[in-house]
Design a protein around this motif. Structure first.
Motif, PDB file in Angstrom:
ATOM      1  N   PRO A   1     -19.324 -30.614 -33.333  1.00 22.56           N
ATOM      2  CA  PRO A   1     -19.951 -31.223 -32.162  1.00 22.56           C
ATOM      3  C   PRO A   1     -18.981 -32.102 -31.374  1.00 22.56           C
ATOM      4  N   GLN A   2     -19.291 -32.242 -30.094  1.00 17.29           N
ATOM      5  CA  GLN A   2     -18.511 -33.131 -29.240  1.00 17.29           C
ATOM      6  C   GLN A   2     -19.367 -34.329 -28.855  1.00 17.29           C
ATOM      7  N   TYR A   3     -18.694 -35.436 -28.628  1.00 15.16           N
ATOM      8  CA  TYR A   3     -19.353 -36.690 -28.259  1.00 15.16           C
ATOM      9  C   TYR A   3     -18.640 -37.301 -27.059  1.00 15.16           C
ATOM     10  N   ALA A   4     -19.418 -37.900 -26.176  1.00  6.39           N
ATOM     11  CA  ALA A   4     -18.851 -38.699 -25.100  1.00  6.39           C
ATOM     12  C   ALA A   4     -18.757 -40.130 -25.618  1.00  6.39           C
ATOM     13  N   ALA A   5     -17.576 -40.701 -25.547  1.00  9.17           N
ATOM     14  CA  ALA A   5     -17.359 -42.099 -25.902  1.00  9.17           C
ATOM     15  C   ALA A   5     -17.162 -42.833 -24.573  1.00  9.17           C
ATOM     16  N   ILE A   6     -18.232 -43.473 -24.098  1.00  9.34           N
ATOM     17  CA  ILE A   6     -18.273 -44.078 -22.770  1.00  9.34           C
ATOM     18  C   ILE A   6     -17.902 -45.551 -22.898  1.00  9.34           C
ATOM     19  N   ILE A   7     -16.890 -45.959 -22.149  1.00  9.25           N
ATOM     20  CA  ILE A   7     -16.303 -47.287 -22.316  1.00  9.25           C
ATOM     21  C   ILE A   7     -16.883 -48.273 -21.300  1.00  9.25           C
ATOM     22  N   TYR A   8     -17.448 -49.364 -21.809  1.00  5.08           N
ATOM     23  CA  TYR A   8     -17.920 -50.479 -20.994  1.00  5.08           C
ATOM     24  C   TYR A   8     -17.079 -51.687 -21.354  1.00  5.08           C
ATOM     25  N   ALA A   9     -16.274 -52.150 -20.411  1.00  2.20           N
ATOM     26  CA  ALA A   9     -15.349 -53.247 -20.697  1.00  2.20           C
ATOM     27  C   ALA A   9     -15.116 -54.060 -19.422  1.00  2.20           C
ATOM     28  N   SER A  10     -14.171 -54.968 -19.474  1.00  5.24           N
ATOM     29  CA  SER A  10     -13.815 -55.772 -18.305  1.00  5.24           C
ATOM     30  C   SER A  10     -13.392 -54.851 -17.165  1.00  5.24           C
ATOM     31  N   ASP A  11     -13.779 -55.208 -15.958  1.00  5.42           N
ATOM     32  CA  ASP A  11     -13.518 -54.399 -14.769  1.00  5.42           C
ATOM     33  C   ASP A  11     -12.107 -54.665 -14.262  1.00  5.42           C
ATOM     34  N   VAL A  12     -11.130 -53.975 -14.860  1.00  3.02           N
ATOM     35  CA  VAL A  12      -9.712 -54.166 -14.551  1.00  3.02           C
ATOM     36  C   VAL A  12      -9.151 -52.875 -13.968  1.00  3.02           C
ATOM     37  N   ASP A  13      -8.286 -52.998 -12.990  1.00  2.00           N
ATOM     38  CA  ASP A  13      -7.614 -51.820 -12.427  1.00  2.00           C
ATOM     39  C   ASP A  13      -6.572 -51.341 -13.439  1.00  2.00           C
ATOM     40  N   PRO A  14      -6.773 -50.151 -14.028  1.00  2.00           N
ATOM     41  CA  PRO A  14      -5.839 -49.689 -15.052  1.00  2.00           C
ATOM     42  C   PRO A  14      -4.444 -49.386 -14.515  1.00  2.00           C
ATOM     43  N   THR A  15      -4.294 -49.326 -13.193  1.00  5.41           N
ATOM     44  CA  THR A  15      -2.982 -49.069 -12.602  1.00  5.41           C
ATOM     45  C   THR A  15      -2.276 -50.352 -12.183  1.00  5.41           C
ATOM     46  N   GLY A  16      -2.959 -51.479 -12.306  1.00  3.32           N
ATOM     47  CA  GLY A  16      -2.385 -52.759 -11.881  1.00  3.32           C
ATOM     48  C   GLY A  16      -1.512 -53.394 -12.952  1.00  3.32           C
ATOM     49  N   PRO A  17      -0.639 -54.308 -12.534  1.00  5.05           N
ATOM     50  CA  PRO A  17       0.278 -54.948 -13.482  1.00  5.05           C
ATOM     51  C   PRO A  17      -0.442 -55.761 -14.564  1.00  5.05           C
ATOM     52  N   GLU A  18      -1.640 -56.252 -14.271  1.00  7.45           N
ATOM     53  CA  GLU A  18      -2.372 -57.047 -15.252  1.00  7.45           C
ATOM     54  C   GLU A  18      -2.869 -56.198 -16.428  1.00  7.45           C
ATOM     55  N   ALA A  19      -2.820 -54.893 -16.294  1.00  5.17           N
ATOM     56  CA  ALA A  19      -3.331 -53.994 -17.336  1.00  5.17           C
ATOM     57  C   ALA A  19      -2.229 -53.385 -18.202  1.00  5.17           C
ATOM     58  N   THR A  20      -1.003 -53.842 -18.065  1.00  4.33           N
ATOM     59  CA  THR A  20       0.126 -53.250 -18.783  1.00  4.33           C
ATOM     60  C   THR A  20      -0.090 -53.254 -20.292  1.00  4.33           C
ATOM     61  N   GLU A  21      -0.440 -54.398 -20.856  1.00 13.23           N
ATOM     62  CA  GLU A  21      -0.646 -54.499 -22.303  1.00 13.23           C
ATOM     63  C   GLU A  21      -1.849 -53.662 -22.734  1.00 13.23           C
ATOM     64  N   LEU A  22      -2.914 -53.716 -21.951  1.00 12.78           N
ATOM     65  CA  LEU A  22      -4.107 -52.927 -22.264  1.00 12.78           C
ATOM     66  C   LEU A  22      -3.796 -51.433 -22.271  1.00 12.78           C
ATOM     67  N   MET A  23      -3.023 -50.979 -21.292  1.00 10.65           N
ATOM     68  CA  MET A  23      -2.681 -49.554 -21.229  1.00 10.65           C
ATOM     69  C   MET A  23      -1.808 -49.151 -22.412  1.00 10.65           C
ATOM     70  N   GLN A  24      -0.990 -50.067 -22.899  1.00  9.27           N
ATOM     71  CA  GLN A  24      -0.200 -49.788 -24.099  1.00  9.27           C
ATOM     72  C   GLN A  24      -1.134 -49.557 -25.285  1.00  9.27           C
ATOM     73  N   ASP A  25      -2.170 -50.389 -25.399  1.00  8.97           N
ATOM     74  CA  ASP A  25      -3.157 -50.215 -26.471  1.00  8.97           C
ATOM     75  C   ASP A  25      -3.850 -48.858 -26.349  1.00  8.97           C
ATOM     76  N   TYR A  26      -4.218 -48.474 -25.126  1.00  9.20           N
ATOM     77  CA  TYR A  26      -4.872 -47.179 -24.917  1.00  9.20           C
ATOM     78  C   TYR A  26      -3.921 -46.017 -25.229  1.00  9.20           C
ATOM     79  N   ASN A  27      -2.662 -46.152 -24.868  1.00  8.99           N
ATOM     80  CA  ASN A  27      -1.687 -45.107 -25.195  1.00  8.99           C
ATOM     81  C   ASN A  27      -1.538 -44.951 -26.709  1.00  8.99           C
ATOM     82  N   GLU A  28      -1.531 -46.071 -27.411  1.00 10.22           N
ATOM     83  CA  GLU A  28      -1.447 -46.024 -28.873  1.00 10.22           C
ATOM     84  C   GLU A  28      -2.691 -45.365 -29.459  1.00 10.22           C
ATOM     85  N   PHE A  29      -3.872 -45.712 -28.936  1.00  8.96           N
ATOM     86  CA  PHE A  29      -5.102 -45.065 -29.398  1.00  8.96           C
ATOM     87  C   PHE A  29      -5.036 -43.560 -29.142  1.00  8.96           C
TER      88      PHE A  29
END
Length: 116
Positions: A2-30
């Motif tokens: 089976p497949q599942y949708a994992a729908i993310i509800y989190a802080s409203d941050v622009d993932p392309t902005g400089p403030e999201a650099t560390e967060l995007m690293q975490d997502y890349n690792e995941f």
């Protein structure tokens, strides 16, 4: 499996902005760690870029658009993954590793497979 949708509800941050650099690293690792079960997904731009569409009067009616998301919430819909897991228990374990779960929530839902 089976497949599942994992729908993310989190802080409203622009993932392309400089403030999201560390967060995007975490997502890349995941993404690297969960590569075997990820079947798709995407990050979304902030809710300020959303347009809500309704059709007044139902099918064939007038198209009405509103700037912004459908609902105002503390946490925003920021993205999703499509994951393939043996069962809900495995999907929950995978979802718990998504960085959005650490300060928000991940909604896990089974996906309906049409045409099978």
């Amino acid at each position: 499996m089976p497949q599942y949708a994992a729908i993310i509800y989190a802080s409203d941050v622009d993932p392309t902005g400089p403030e999201a650099t560390e967060l995007m690293q975490d997502y890349n690792e995941f993404g690297a760690a969960a590569r075997a079960v990820i079947r798709g997904g995407a990050a979304l731009y902030p809710t300020a870029t959303a347009t809500t569409v309704r059709v007044a009067g139902g099918k064939g009616g007038d198209i009405v658009t509103t700037d912004g998301p459908y609902a105002e919430t503390k946490e925003a819909l920021t993205g999703f993954y499509l994951i393939e897991c043996a069962d809900l228990d495995e999907a929950v374990k995978v979802a718990a590793q998504i960085p959005g779960a650490w300060d928000g929530a991940i909604e896990v839902r089974p996906v309906v497979e049409f045409g099978k």
